[in-house]
Design a protein around this motif. Structure first.
Motif, PDB file in Angstrom:
ATOM      1  N   LYS A  28      38.791  49.030 -15.279  1.00 64.77           N
ATOM      2  CA  LYS A  28      37.777  47.983 -15.112  1.00 64.77           C
ATOM      3  C   LYS A  28      36.382  48.539 -14.818  1.00 64.77           C
ATOM      4  O   LYS A  28      35.780  48.207 -13.787  1.00 64.77           O
ATOM      5  N   PRO A  29      35.844  49.393 -15.702  1.00 55.50           N
ATOM      6  CA  PRO A  29      34.445  49.809 -15.501  1.00 55.50           C
ATOM      7  C   PRO A  29      33.466  48.655 -15.719  1.00 55.50           C
ATOM      8  O   PRO A  29      32.336  48.705 -15.246  1.00 55.50           O
ATOM      9  N   PHE A  30      33.915  47.641 -16.450  1.00 57.05           N
ATOM     10  CA  PHE A  30      33.109  46.431 -16.627  1.00 57.05           C
ATOM     11  C   PHE A  30      34.054  45.275 -16.930  1.00 57.05           C
ATOM     12  O   PHE A  30      35.209  45.463 -17.325  1.00 57.05           O
ATOM     13  N   LEU A  31      33.555  44.068 -16.720  1.00 57.85           N
ATOM     14  CA  LEU A  31      34.311  42.850 -16.972  1.00 57.85           C
ATOM     15  C   LEU A  31      33.532  41.967 -17.929  1.00 57.85           C
ATOM     16  O   LEU A  31      32.336  42.200 -18.178  1.00 57.85           O
ATOM     17  N   TYR A  35      26.600  42.958 -17.588  1.00 58.04           N
ATOM     18  CA  TYR A  35      25.557  43.502 -18.465  1.00 58.04           C
ATOM     19  C   TYR A  35      25.660  45.023 -18.386  1.00 58.04           C
ATOM     20  O   TYR A  35      25.511  45.610 -17.307  1.00 58.04           O
ATOM     21  N   ILE A  36      25.936  45.672 -19.527  1.00 52.49           N
ATOM     22  CA  ILE A  36      26.145  47.113 -19.533  1.00 52.49           C
ATOM     23  C   ILE A  36      25.177  47.782 -20.510  1.00 52.49           C
ATOM     24  O   ILE A  36      24.671  47.161 -21.442  1.00 52.49           O
ATOM     25  N   THR A  57      27.153  45.112 -11.660  1.00 50.86           N
ATOM     26  CA  THR A  57      28.308  45.280 -10.766  1.00 50.86           C
ATOM     27  C   THR A  57      28.029  44.636  -9.416  1.00 50.86           C
ATOM     28  O   THR A  57      28.887  43.963  -8.844  1.00 50.86           O
ATOM     29  N   ASP A  58      26.811  44.845  -8.901  1.00 52.34           N
ATOM     30  CA  ASP A  58      26.417  44.249  -7.628  1.00 52.34           C
ATOM     31  C   ASP A  58      25.642  42.972  -7.892  1.00 52.34           C
ATOM     32  O   ASP A  58      25.098  42.759  -8.971  1.00 52.34           O
ATOM     33  N   THR A 102      17.989  38.868  -7.226  1.00 47.81           N
ATOM     34  CA  THR A 102      19.345  38.648  -7.706  1.00 47.81           C
ATOM     35  C   THR A 102      19.379  38.958  -9.200  1.00 47.81           C
ATOM     36  O   THR A 102      18.336  38.988  -9.866  1.00 47.81           O
ATOM     37  N   ASN A 103      20.568  39.210  -9.742  1.00 48.07           N
ATOM     38  CA  ASN A 103      20.678  39.532 -11.162  1.00 48.07           C
ATOM     39  C   ASN A 103      20.133  38.427 -12.052  1.00 48.07           C
ATOM     40  O   ASN A 103      19.533  38.687 -13.095  1.00 48.07           O
ATOM     41  N   GLU A 104      20.345  37.183 -11.631  1.00 45.15           N
ATOM     42  CA  GLU A 104      19.862  36.059 -12.450  1.00 45.15           C
ATOM     43  C   GLU A 104      18.349  35.979 -12.492  1.00 45.15           C
ATOM     44  O   GLU A 104      17.767  35.538 -13.476  1.00 45.15           O
TER      45      GLU A 104
END
Length: 296
Positions: A137-140, A144-145, A190-191, A252-254
């Motif tokens: 699970k490096p990403f879900l 955003y990668i 991730t955070d 925040t990410n958003e």
């Protein structure tokens, strides 16, 4: 003489054609064609029914995984794997109806396993990469990668052999799972929070304290900037034409991209109101003439 001898010898070993056998073969053709047609029709019916059964089985599995609150990526991967396995079983079932021995087919595939493995080693690598992604699970789905090759976007699907990204400008990027599992990537989301660093240059003649206070006031006035996290304006470098400042805060990410664009514009207007100059690169040229050095 030799030709007659060869013909006579060949006639001894050539069985005579039985007219009755030929007649029986021709008379039996319609019945054989009818049987073959019925087999083909039955195989088509079995295929159509099998497709519906496969859809039903996949729907049941998806609902079960959703009720179990399994990760979206695991659900997508399991659905793709189940679909492939069920269709393979359906093909073997239909082939058995035509008299094909499934055990013989499996033995043939086993003997050709090395050649098949070499031919599809890239696909097998992607399949193994997909399994590793689901385990580690490096990403879900929804993250955003940014992968090592520079491709970036929001993960929308994790399939058997590839992962699908959606870029901010609404383009779809398809990346092989093998490359994602074995290469480097950055998971931006991730955070819940993300730090924003914006670099700006100010003139050497400017008052740094005035510039810092003006920019800190801008950060304090922005509603999306997280006030309980680090906010600062620091000197990052002494450049050739300007003092480089770093304006640092958290979103925040958003809110990150809207906040970054808003702060970038706000830095310019804030420094203008404070009388702080943002210089452009300058070059001093010295010309050596007959009368000595002259500076232009």
């Amino acid at each position: 003489m030799h030709l007659e001898w060869i013909v006579s010898r060949a006639s001894q070993y050539t069985p005579a054609l039985d007219p009755n056998a030929i007649e029986q073969f021709i008379s039996g053709l319609p019945e054989k064609a009818l049987r073959m047609g019925l087999r083909v029709l039955l195989a088509l019916v079995v295929f159509l029914l099998g497709v519906q059964v496969i859809k039903l089985a996949r729907r049941i599995v998806r609902k079960s995984l959703e009720r179990g609150k399994v990760d979206v990526g695991v659900r997508q991967f399991t659905d793709s794997f189940l679909k492939a396995v069920l269709y393979i079983l359906l093909v073997f079932m239909i082939a058995g109806g035509f008299g094909v021995d499934a055990a013989s087919v499996v033995a043939l595939l086993g003997s050709a396993g090395v050649a098949i493995g070499l031919a599809v080693q890239g696909s097998l690598s992607n399949l193994a990469g997909g399994v590793l992604i689901l385990i580690l699970k490096p990403f879900l789905v929804g993250d955003y990668i940014v992968e090592g090759g520079g491709k970036e976007g929001t993960v929308t699907e994790i399939q058997l052999f590839y992962t699908r990204l959606l870029t901010p400008d609404n383009r779809t990027v398809i990346l092989p799972n093998g490359a994602l599992a074995n290469g480097s990537l950055v998971n931006v989301t991730t955070d819940k929070y993300r730090r924003c660093d914006i670099s700006v240059g100010v003139s050497y003649q400017s008052d740094l304290q005035t510039a810092r206070e003006a920019l800190m006031g801008m950060l304090a006035a922005d509603p999306a900037v997280l006030k309980d996290r680090d906010m600062r304006v620091v000197v990052d470098a002494l450049g050739e034409s300007a003092i480089q400042l770093i304006v640092r805060c958290w979103f925040t990410n958003e809110e990150y991209w809207d906040g970054r664009y808003r702060l970038t514009e706000g830095i310019k207007t804030t420094l203008d109101r404070a009388g702080i100059q943002i210089p452009y690169p300058q070059l001093d040229v010295h010309v050596l003439g007959h009368e000595g050095n002259k500076e232009l």
